[in-house]
Motif scaffolding. Structure first.
Motif, PDB file in Angstrom:
ATOM      1  N   GLY A  81       0.821  -1.212   0.000  1.00 39.53           N
ATOM      2  CA  GLY A  81       0.000   0.000   0.000  1.00 39.53           C
ATOM      3  C   GLY A  81       0.850   1.255   0.000  1.00 39.53           C
ATOM      4  O   GLY A  81       0.548   2.226  -0.703  1.00 39.53           O
ATOM      5  N   THR A  82       1.935   1.249   0.765  1.00 40.49           N
ATOM      6  CA  THR A  82       2.835   2.396   0.791  1.00 40.49           C
ATOM      7  C   THR A  82       3.481   2.612  -0.575  1.00 40.49           C
ATOM      8  O   THR A  82       3.574   3.745  -1.066  1.00 40.49           O
ATOM      9  N   ALA A  83       3.930   1.528  -1.202  1.00 37.03           N
ATOM     10  CA  ALA A  83       4.547   1.633  -2.524  1.00 37.03           C
ATOM     11  C   ALA A  83       3.548   2.124  -3.566  1.00 37.03           C
ATOM     12  O   ALA A  83       3.881   2.961  -4.417  1.00 37.03           O
ATOM     13  N   ALA A  84       2.311   1.640  -3.498  1.00 38.94           N
ATOM     14  CA  ALA A  84       1.286   2.075  -4.442  1.00 38.94           C
ATOM     15  C   ALA A  84       0.959   3.557  -4.247  1.00 38.94           C
ATOM     16  O   ALA A  84       0.786   4.298  -5.220  1.00 38.94           O
ATOM     17  N   PHE A  85       0.898   3.994  -2.995  1.00 37.44           N
ATOM     18  CA  PHE A  85       0.625   5.402  -2.721  1.00 37.44           C
ATOM     19  C   PHE A  85       1.763   6.282  -3.238  1.00 37.44           C
ATOM     20  O   PHE A  85       1.523   7.328  -3.848  1.00 37.44           O
ATOM     21  N   ALA A  86       3.008   5.855  -3.028  1.00 32.96           N
ATOM     22  CA  ALA A  86       4.156   6.620  -3.518  1.00 32.96           C
ATOM     23  C   ALA A  86       4.150   6.683  -5.043  1.00 32.96           C
ATOM     24  O   ALA A  86       4.448   7.737  -5.632  1.00 32.96           O
ATOM     25  N   ALA A  87       3.797   5.589  -5.703  1.00 39.85           N
ATOM     26  CA  ALA A  87       3.729   5.588  -7.160  1.00 39.85           C
ATOM     27  C   ALA A  87       2.632   6.521  -7.657  1.00 39.85           C
ATOM     28  O   ALA A  87       2.814   7.246  -8.648  1.00 39.85           O
ATOM     29  N   LEU A  88       1.496   6.528  -6.971  1.00 40.59           N
ATOM     30  CA  LEU A  88       0.399   7.415  -7.359  1.00 40.59           C
ATOM     31  C   LEU A  88       0.788   8.874  -7.195  1.00 40.59           C
ATOM     32  O   LEU A  88       0.531   9.700  -8.087  1.00 40.59           O
ATOM     33  N   VAL A  89       1.418   9.217  -6.082  1.00 38.91           N
ATOM     34  CA  VAL A  89       1.855  10.598  -5.861  1.00 38.91           C
ATOM     35  C   VAL A  89       2.882  11.003  -6.913  1.00 38.91           C
ATOM     36  O   VAL A  89       2.817  12.097  -7.474  1.00 38.91           O
ATOM     37  N   GLY A  90       3.833  10.123  -7.210  1.00 40.94           N
ATOM     38  CA  GLY A  90       4.826  10.416  -8.245  1.00 40.94           C
ATOM     39  C   GLY A  90       4.183  10.640  -9.603  1.00 40.94           C
ATOM     40  O   GLY A  90       4.548  11.557 -10.340  1.00 40.94           O
ATOM     41  N   PHE A  91       3.200   9.794  -9.941  1.00 41.73           N
ATOM     42  CA  PHE A  91       2.490   9.954 -11.208  1.00 41.73           C
ATOM     43  C   PHE A  91       1.751  11.281 -11.262  1.00 41.73           C
ATOM     44  O   PHE A  91       1.799  12.003 -12.265  1.00 41.73           O
ATOM     45  N   LEU A  92       1.067  11.631 -10.178  1.00 42.51           N
ATOM     46  CA  LEU A  92       0.311  12.892 -10.152  1.00 42.51           C
ATOM     47  C   LEU A  92       1.234  14.099 -10.243  1.00 42.51           C
ATOM     48  O   LEU A  92       0.912  15.077 -10.925  1.00 42.51           O
TER      49      LEU A  92
END
Length: 64
Positions: free
Chosen positions: A36-47
């Protein structure tokens, strides 16, 4: 092309869920937290990359 990426993502998610379901409770919770932490970091990076690209495209439209 986008639907292929989506299909591969869903397939990978199904494999991860299957593997996590076989782990003992505490390990599964820990692994889910990391994922979940990795997915959240990837989402923030994408945004952030998406937002950084937007103003440049708007400037090109005005100049063109």
């Amino acid at each position: 092309m986008k639907w292929i990426i989506g299909l591969l993502t869903v397939l990978a998610l199904a494999v991860v869920v299957r593997l996590v379901s076989r782990l003992p409770g505490e390990d599964a919770i820990r692994l889910a937290g990391y994922a979940g932490t990795a997915a959240f970091a990837a989402l923030v990076g994408f945004l952030l990359r998406w937002r950084a690209r937007q103003p440049g495209q708007q400037r090109n439209r005005r100049a063109g």
